[in-house]
Write a protein that holds these residues in place. Structure first.
Motif, PDB file in Angstrom:
ATOM      1  N   UNK A  22      -8.522  28.627  24.899  1.00  0.00           N
ATOM      2  CA  UNK A  22      -9.050  29.213  26.135  1.00  0.00           C
ATOM      3  C   UNK A  22     -10.498  28.797  26.381  1.00  0.00           C
ATOM      4  N   UNK A  23     -11.277  28.666  25.322  1.00  0.00           N
ATOM      5  CA  UNK A  23     -12.651  28.176  25.470  1.00  0.00           C
ATOM      6  C   UNK A  23     -12.628  26.738  25.985  1.00  0.00           C
ATOM      7  N   UNK A  24     -11.694  25.947  25.481  1.00  0.00           N
ATOM      8  CA  UNK A  24     -11.556  24.564  25.945  1.00  0.00           C
ATOM      9  C   UNK A  24     -11.168  24.528  27.425  1.00  0.00           C
ATOM     10  N   UNK A  57      -4.886  33.762  16.476  1.00  0.00           N
ATOM     11  CA  UNK A  57      -5.887  34.243  17.431  1.00  0.00           C
ATOM     12  C   UNK A  57      -7.011  33.227  17.596  1.00  0.00           C
ATOM     13  N   UNK A  58      -7.445  32.617  16.512  1.00  0.00           N
ATOM     14  CA  UNK A  58      -8.498  31.601  16.585  1.00  0.00           C
ATOM     15  C   UNK A  58      -8.028  30.416  17.428  1.00  0.00           C
ATOM     16  N   UNK A  59      -6.779  30.020  17.264  1.00  0.00           N
ATOM     17  CA  UNK A  59      -6.228  28.929  18.063  1.00  0.00           C
ATOM     18  C   UNK A  59      -6.207  29.308  19.551  1.00  0.00           C
ATOM     19  N   UNK A  60      -5.826  30.537  19.851  1.00  0.00           N
ATOM     20  CA  UNK A  60      -5.817  31.001  21.248  1.00  0.00           C
ATOM     21  C   UNK A  60      -7.233  31.000  21.820  1.00  0.00           C
ATOM     22  N   UNK A  61      -8.184  31.535  21.062  1.00  0.00           N
ATOM     23  CA  UNK A  61      -9.580  31.557  21.541  1.00  0.00           C
ATOM     24  C   UNK A  61     -10.111  30.143  21.759  1.00  0.00           C
ATOM     25  N   UNK A  62      -9.823  29.245  20.825  1.00  0.00           N
ATOM     26  CA  UNK A  62     -10.301  27.862  20.955  1.00  0.00           C
ATOM     27  C   UNK A  62      -9.671  27.182  22.170  1.00  0.00           C
TER      28      UNK A  62
END
Length: 149
Positions: free
Chosen positions: A132-134, A125-130
């Motif tokens: 998408x933020x990028x 989930x952290x990888x997905x959030x990072x």
């Protein structure tokens, strides 16, 4: 000194902890599903806005995605905390059972903590959030570069 818990105490603890775990683990997955839908619409909306409306609309969509990413990341962190609290409580019950019957297999929470190189939901989930933020920041930069032309 606290008295040793009774079977009824442990059963009540297990029931409450398990229900708390179920509700919040389910909520966490539903939040992530909804977030992925928002990301998909935002990406489509960004390119549609860029082609048909202009850089200002694309900038707004990118800012929206960045804001939603922060909100869902924050909600996920809180839900993760509650899931971990219920796991810790369940661990007490399974450790007690392990001591009473002498079989390590009943200590499922401790066993499941050993992921053997597999990623946890939190890491994914952290990888997905990072990611998408990028993407959102890249959309903001791209929109602003379009404005400068």
């Amino acid at each position: 000194m606290n008295p040793e818990p009774t079977i009824d105490d442990l059963k009540l603890n297990k029931d409450i902890s398990l229900e708390l775990f179920k509700v919040h683990a389910d909520q966490r997955m539903k939040l992530m599903n909804f977030y992925i839908v928002i990301v998909g619409f935002s990406i489509g909306g960004y390119f549609t806005a860029l082609q048909n409306v202009g850089w200002q609309a694309a900038l707004i969509v990118s800012l929206f995605l960045l804001f939603m990413t922060f909100c869902f990341w924050s909600l996920d962190r809180r839900t993760k905390q509650i899931v971990k609290i219920s796991e810790t409580s369940l661990k007490v019950v399974t450790q007690f059972l392990q001591e009473k019957i002498g079989k390590s297999e009943v200590e499922i929470v401790g066993i499941s903590d050993n992921r053997q190189g597999n990623w946890s939901y939190s890491q994914v989930f952290t990888l997905i959030f990072a990611g998408c933020a990028t993407l959102a920041v890249a959309g903001i930069v791209h929109s602003l570069l379009k404005a400068c032309k």
